[in-house]
Design an enzyme around this catalytic site. Structure first.
Site, short mmCIF file in Angstrom:
data_model
loop_
_atom_site.label_atom_id
_atom_site.label_comp_id
_atom_site.label_asym_id
_atom_site.label_seq_id
_atom_site.Cartn_x
_atom_site.Cartn_y
_atom_site.Cartn_z
N LYS A 1 49.86 37.20 38.68
CA LYS A 1 50.95 37.29 39.65
C LYS A 1 51.25 38.70 40.14
CE LYS A 1 53.65 33.39 37.92
NZ LYS A 1 54.89 33.12 37.15
N GLY B 1 53.31 43.31 27.36
CA GLY B 1 54.55 43.52 28.10
C GLY B 1 55.11 44.92 27.93
N GLY C 1 47.46 41.37 27.76
CA GLY C 1 47.07 40.34 26.80
C GLY C 1 45.73 39.71 27.12
N ARG D 1 45.74 42.97 15.48
CA ARG D 1 47.02 43.67 15.29
C ARG D 1 47.23 44.11 13.84
NH1 ARG D 1 50.96 40.37 19.47
NH2 ARG D 1 50.76 41.93 21.11
P1 ADP Z 1 47.02 40.14 31.46
O1 ADP Z 1 47.50 39.27 30.32
O2 ADP Z 1 45.72 40.83 31.15
O3 ADP Z 1 48.09 41.08 31.94
P2 ADP Z 1 47.65 38.07 33.38
O4 ADP Z 1 48.43 37.33 32.35
O5 ADP Z 1 48.41 38.68 34.51
O6 ADP Z 1 46.68 39.17 32.72
O7 ADP Z 1 46.61 37.06 34.09
C1 ADP Z 1 45.59 36.43 33.38
C2 ADP Z 1 45.26 35.09 33.96
O8 ADP Z 1 44.98 35.17 35.35
C3 ADP Z 1 44.03 34.48 33.31
O9 ADP Z 1 44.41 33.34 32.60
C4 ADP Z 1 43.11 34.16 34.49
O10 ADP Z 1 42.47 32.91 34.36
C5 ADP Z 1 44.07 34.14 35.66
N1 ADP Z 1 43.35 34.42 36.92
C6 ADP Z 1 42.61 35.48 37.23
N2 ADP Z 1 42.07 35.36 38.45
C7 ADP Z 1 42.49 34.16 38.93
C8 ADP Z 1 42.27 33.46 40.15
N3 ADP Z 1 41.49 33.96 41.11
N4 ADP Z 1 42.85 32.24 40.30
C9 ADP Z 1 43.63 31.73 39.32
N5 ADP Z 1 43.87 32.35 38.15
C10 ADP Z 1 43.32 33.54 37.95
MG MG Z 2 48.66 37.46 30.28
#
Ligand code: ADP
Ligand code: MG
Length: 394
Positions: free
Chosen positions: A197, A373, A350, A36
């Site tokens: 999620k 976000g 993230g 950053r």
């Molecule tokens: P980002 O920050 O890229 O938007 P998220 O915060 O939504 O992504 O999700 C990231 C998390 O999701 C990671 O910590 C990863 O371990 C978890 N994850 C991905 N696939 C699975 C899965 N099949 N079961 C449990 N956790 C998962």
């Molecule tokens: Mg995340």
């Protein structure tokens, strides 16, 4: 919707207040990831070349509206100074007579960093008295903190209402990359969504079902979709309150020209751990007691082919628990396909960004959004206070 930037106004010799996002991870008084800080360099260097006096503002972490030694910006000033090759003076306050005196003593090209803006309780309240105190320091306000633009705080939005304002170069790049993709994506436009999620990202899924040619789903959220289709998902992570939402998205996709694609195979494990027993199983039939922790090799191949064949790709959210080596292959396959794709590739989020950084592939993407976000809210169609407060290019 291009924003007026530092290059569109005469900045020469001015006192410029720049909101950056130096919300970086610290460990034992050192910055452990300076991505950053690097992202803010083009704007800072440009202003220095123009003989500006550059006053930087940032938050770091979530201090509770009071000074907290764990969140002081000294390590940031140190790292920034190394990257710029000039010393950066860091103050121990955000506003007040001491700050005004320091600002008055600046020469052309000098860089000053104010203390963590969230040490002042007025920051997150966008309090006009703080805005007024800060505004006294500058002739121009530059917002280069896209990743904080979804907050209406004194330094992210308030200042734009009292000073002439423009976007910094990082802000401009973020807004134009995301705006371009939403406004006129090149086709085929493929979106890859994963992560934890469905409920976090349902509005994003919804928007892309209107815009994209294909939405490919991976990560934990895939199991909520599979469950909504009536499949047995074993012990996979399922968000019960997301099942309905996933069913709605499937219904919407069926009636639209966008294909919503789910994994056909998954890497299942008998435990949530690095040394669990694993097997590749059909996504529709995960055995009792086993949990899907990554997309399977067949799915990875299908997704990679779609990505390489796309003219534009947006990716958010890892395909599996990439933090553990046995479940990182799906995320790696998507990252490598993005790197190899001749299309325009945009990455945001993230954890997905840190996965791609870990793989050393970030510089193979056309745009890597720093705004987790904020970028998702932007895609949802929300008006970000830090963006809408800046004037458009005329
Ligand atoms: P980002 O920050 O890229 O938007 P998220 O915060 O939504 O992504 O999700 C990231 C998390 O999701 C990671 O910590 C990863 O371990 C978890 N994850 C991905 N696939 C699975 C899965 N099949 N079961 C449990 N956790 C998962
Ligand atoms: Mg995340």
């Amino acid at each position: 919707m291009a924003k007026k930037t530092v290059k569109d106004v005469d900045v020469a010799g001015k006192r410029v207040l720049v909101r950056v996002d130096f919300n970086v991870p610290l460990k034992e008084g050192r910055v452990t990831d300076d991505t950053r800080i690097r992202a803010a360099l083009p704007t800072i260097e440009y202003l220095r070349e123009q003989g500006c006096r550059v006053i930087l503002m940032s938050h770091l972490g979530r201090p509770k509206g009071a000074p907290d030694p764990a969140f002081m910006l000294d390590p940031v000033a140190m790292r920034l100074g190394q990257l710029l090759g000039v010393p950066v003076r860091k103050l121990s306050e955000i506003s007040g007579p001491g700050v005004e005196a320091a600002a008055a003593g600046m020469g052309p090209g000098d860089v000053l960093l104010l203390e963590n803006s969230r040490f002042d309780p007025r920051e997150t309240k966008n309090d006009p008295s703080l805005v007024k105190e800060l505004a006294r320091l500058g002739d121009l306000y530059v917002n280069d903190a896209f990743s904080a633009a979804h907050r209406a705080h004194a330094t992210t939005a308030g200042l734009a209402s009292v000073l002439p304002s423009v976007a910094g170069l990082q802000m401009e790049q973020e807004v134009s990359a995301l705006d371009g993709l939403l406004r006129e994506p090149k086709r085929p436009f493929v979106v890859v969504l994963g992560g934890a999620k469905v409920t976090d990202k349902i509005k994003v899924i919804d928007r892309f079902l209107d815009l994209a040619d294909q939405v490919l789903i991976g990560g934990a959220m895939a199991f909520t979709f599979l469950k909504a289709q009536g499949h047995s998902v074993g012990a996979s992570k399922v968000e019960e309150e997301g099942v309905e939402v996933a069913a709605e998205a499937l219904k919407k996709a069926a009636a639209s020209s966008c294909r919503l694609v789910l994994p056909t195979d998954v890497v299942a494990a008998d435990d949530f751990s690095e040394d669990a027993a694993t097997q590749v199983v059909s996504a529709g039939a995960i055995p009792e007691g086993w949990m899907g922790l990554d997309i399977g090799p067949e799915t990875a191949k299908t997704y990679a082919e779609a990505i390489v064949g796309a003219a534009e790709v947006f990716w958010n959210g890892p395909m599996g628990v990439f933090e553990m080596a046995p479940f990182a292959a799906g995320t790696r396959a998507v990252a490598e396909a993005m790197a190899a794709s001749p299309g325009v590739t945009v990455l945001g989020g993230g954890d997905s960004v840190s996965a791609v950084n870990k793989l050393g592939l970030a510089d193979k993407m056309d745009h890597v959004s720093m705004g987790g976000g904020a970028s998702l809210e932007f895609i949802e169609g929300a008006e970000l206070p830090g963006v809408v407060s800046l004037p458009d290019k005329v």
